[in-house]
Design an enzyme around this catalytic site. Structure first.
Site, PDB file in Angstrom:
ATOM      1  N   THR A   1       0.841  -1.198   0.000  1.00  0.00           N
ATOM      2  CA  THR A   1       0.000   0.000   0.000  1.00  0.00           C
ATOM      3  C   THR A   1       0.874   1.246   0.000  1.00  0.00           C
ATOM      4  O   THR A   1       1.874   1.309   0.718  1.00  0.00           O
ATOM      5  CB  THR A   1      -0.993   0.103   1.190  1.00  0.00           C
ATOM      6  OG1 THR A   1      -1.507   1.450   1.240  1.00  0.00           O
ATOM      7  CG2 THR A   1      -0.385  -0.198   2.536  1.00  0.00           C
ATOM      8  N   ILE A   2       0.456   2.222  -0.795  1.00  0.00           N
ATOM      9  CA  ILE A   2       1.186   3.493  -0.779  1.00  0.00           C
ATOM     10  C   ILE A   2       0.997   4.188   0.565  1.00  0.00           C
ATOM     11  O   ILE A   2       1.755   5.059   0.926  1.00  0.00           O
ATOM     12  CB  ILE A   2       0.749   4.444  -1.923  1.00  0.00           C
ATOM     13  CG1 ILE A   2      -0.726   4.848  -1.790  1.00  0.00           C
ATOM     14  CG2 ILE A   2       1.024   3.842  -3.284  1.00  0.00           C
ATOM     15  CD1 ILE A   2      -1.087   6.083  -2.619  1.00  0.00           C
ATOM     16  N   ASP A   3      -0.058   3.793   1.317  1.00  0.00           N
ATOM     17  CA  ASP A   3      -0.383   4.490   2.575  1.00  0.00           C
ATOM     18  C   ASP A   3       0.568   4.133   3.721  1.00  0.00           C
ATOM     19  O   ASP A   3       0.626   4.856   4.714  1.00  0.00           O
ATOM     20  CB  ASP A   3      -1.820   4.161   3.011  1.00  0.00           C
ATOM     21  CG  ASP A   3      -2.846   4.504   1.942  1.00  0.00           C
ATOM     22  OD1 ASP A   3      -2.565   5.368   1.093  1.00  0.00           O
ATOM     23  OD2 ASP A   3      -3.930   3.885   1.949  1.00  0.00           O
TER      24      ASP A   3
ATOM     25  N   ARG B   1       2.914  32.985  -3.481  1.00  0.00           N
ATOM     26  CA  ARG B   1       1.654  32.332  -3.131  1.00  0.00           C
ATOM     27  C   ARG B   1       1.846  31.272  -2.051  1.00  0.00           C
ATOM     28  O   ARG B   1       2.953  30.765  -1.854  1.00  0.00           O
ATOM     29  CB  ARG B   1       1.086  31.608  -4.365  1.00  0.00           C
ATOM     30  CG  ARG B   1       0.414  32.533  -5.336  1.00  0.00           C
ATOM     31  CD  ARG B   1       0.051  31.770  -6.590  1.00  0.00           C
ATOM     32  NE  ARG B   1      -0.710  32.614  -7.504  1.00  0.00           N
ATOM     33  CZ  ARG B   1      -0.841  32.376  -8.790  1.00  0.00           C
ATOM     34  NH1 ARG B   1      -0.254  31.323  -9.337  1.00  0.00           N
ATOM     35  NH2 ARG B   1      -1.556  33.173  -9.550  1.00  0.00           N
TER      36      ARG B   1
HETATM   37  O1  F6P Z   1      -5.193   2.889  -0.207  1.00  0.00           O
HETATM   38  C1  F6P Z   1      -4.589   3.504  -1.281  1.00  0.00           C
HETATM   39  C2  F6P Z   1      -5.368   4.706  -1.719  1.00  0.00           C
HETATM   40  O2  F6P Z   1      -4.681   5.300  -2.800  1.00  0.00           O
HETATM   41  C3  F6P Z   1      -5.659   5.740  -0.637  1.00  0.00           C
HETATM   42  O3  F6P Z   1      -4.549   6.542  -0.343  1.00  0.00           O
HETATM   43  C4  F6P Z   1      -6.832   6.462  -1.236  1.00  0.00           C
HETATM   44  O4  F6P Z   1      -7.646   7.061  -0.249  1.00  0.00           O
HETATM   45  C5  F6P Z   1      -7.575   5.371  -1.930  1.00  0.00           C
HETATM   46  O5  F6P Z   1      -6.656   4.337  -2.185  1.00  0.00           O
HETATM   47  C6  F6P Z   1      -8.217   5.794  -3.231  1.00  0.00           C
HETATM   48  O6  F6P Z   1      -8.965   4.749  -3.714  1.00  0.00           O
HETATM   49  P1  F6P Z   1      -9.541   4.624  -5.186  1.00  0.00           P
HETATM   50  O7  F6P Z   1      -8.423   4.164  -6.070  1.00  0.00           O
HETATM   51  O8  F6P Z   1     -10.608   3.621  -5.056  1.00  0.00           O
HETATM   52  O9  F6P Z   1     -10.011   5.981  -5.599  1.00  0.00           O
END
Ligand code: F6P
Length: 349
Positions: A127-129, A164
């Site tokens: 996960t990128i998170d 800005r």
């Molecule tokens: O879990 C990875 C993620 O990119 C989150 O950071 C983000 O909130 C979500 O997925 C976005 O999901 P989707 O690709 O369904 O828009």
């Protein structure tokens, strides 16, 4: 004895998925095992979407973003007959083991399948998170931080030219890992994250202070999961509302950058613009670090399959790849610890 190994990628895609698929497949084929790709995450196992994975299919995929298997946010526990169809397909395919590559949701399903159904499954943390517990880092995160940092660098030069405030909204769901790390790397002047929400008033005060010091431009990084927080105690999550939630109950976030930019401009009088990085953070080629991490995870997963050690996930602890129980990885979100935020805060204002 030969084994049949199924591989799937679930949840949001992320750079490095193909590197894992390649590593699992290469090592398993070398052992004389058969590898089958399950298309579109858990949906593929429910609906019977399979494709063989051989040397030809995995050739050249190491640097490629996305996933050659496709993905979905399907939760097989959500539909009436999902689990039954999944069990049936697993049996018909003659799988001896399953490698599930995913985040909190995909691995949550894997953990349940192992605990409740005794499924022979191993996990790989994606996960990128970077919000999975029991591992120091998930693959994909480094690439997302790299992309966000590059964007912040670019926004600096245009912010400076126009005097800005530039607000950058990054992903990360309910944790602020991407915001904090890219903010530190890019030299952000204020960073707002869900775990330690500073107030809108404090953020504006930091910006005023910076301008008093003679700086007439600023970079603000805000995590999509940050709730607009006010001195009065009022808090507001910005997203697409409950109707846009997925099968795992996650609401679709996004939009806080716009709302924050409006607040900043109104309260400080500084001209403000907003950039939402969105899915750009998940696209394209993985960084070398993510390719290496994904490769090491893939080899470990293949080894766990070989040993018959199921219910486990490959994890990074320090510099070592280890195996941890799947249920530990999904038990709770790994949030940004206060000392990381303190590091970032040293440069606010
Ligand atoms: O879990 C990875 C993620 O990119 C989150 O950071 C983000 O909130 C979500 O997925 C976005 O999901 P989707 O690709 O369904 O828009």
């Amino acid at each position: 004895m030969s084994k049949r190994v199924g591989v799937l990628t679930g949840g949001g895609d992320c750079p490095g998925l193909n590197a894992v698929i390649r590593a699992v497949t290469r090592r398993s084929l070398a052992r004389g095992y058969e590898v089958t790709g399950i298309r579109a995450g858990w949906r593929g196992l429910v609906e019977g979407l399979f494709q063989p994975l051989g040397p030809r299919e995995i050739s050249g995929i190491l640097p490629r973003g996305g996933t050659i298997l496709g993905t979905s946010r399907t939760n097989p526990f959500k539909s009436d007959d999902g689990l039954e169809r999944l069990r049936e397909n697993f049996k018909t395919q003659g799988f001896d083991a399953l490698v599930a590559i995913g985040g909190e949701d995909t691995l949550g399903v894997a953990a349940r399948l192992h605990e409740e159904e005794d499924f022979p499954v191993v996990g790989v943390p994606k996960t990128i998170d970077n919000d999975l517990s029991a591992t120091d880092y998930t693959f994909g995160f480094d690439t997302a931080v790299w992309i966000a940092t590059e964007a912040i660098d670019r926004l600096h030069t245009t912010a400076e030219s126009h005097n800005r405030v530039m607000v950058v909204e990054v992903m990360g769901r309910h944790t602020g890992w991407i915001a904090v790390m890219s903010g530190i790397a890019g030299g952000a002047d204020v960073i707002l994250i869900p775990e330690q929400p500073i107030t809108v008033e404090e953020a504006c005060e930091d910006l005023r202070h910076r301008h008093e010091r003679g700086k007439d431009f600023s970079i603000v990084v805000v995590s999509e999961g940050y709730e607009l927080t006010y001195e009065s105690g009022q808090r507001q999550q910005v997203g697409q509302g409950p109707d846009a939630s997925d099968e795992f109950g996650h609401v679709r976030l996004g939009g806080v950058g716009e709302a924050l930019a409006r607040e900043i401009e109104e309260r400080t009088g500084f001209e403000t613009r907003v950039t939402v990085l969105g899915h750009v953070q998940r696209g394209g080629s993985p960084t070398p670090r993510d390719r290496i991490l994904a490769t090491r995870y893939g080899l470990k997963a293949a080894d766990l399959v070989h040993e018959g050690s199921f219910g486990l996930m490959a994890a990074l602890q320090g510099d070592r790849i280890v195996a941890v129980p799947l249920k530990d990885a999904v038990a709770k979100l790994k949030t940004v610890p206060p000392d990381w935020y303190e590091t970032a805060k040293a440069f606010f204002g």
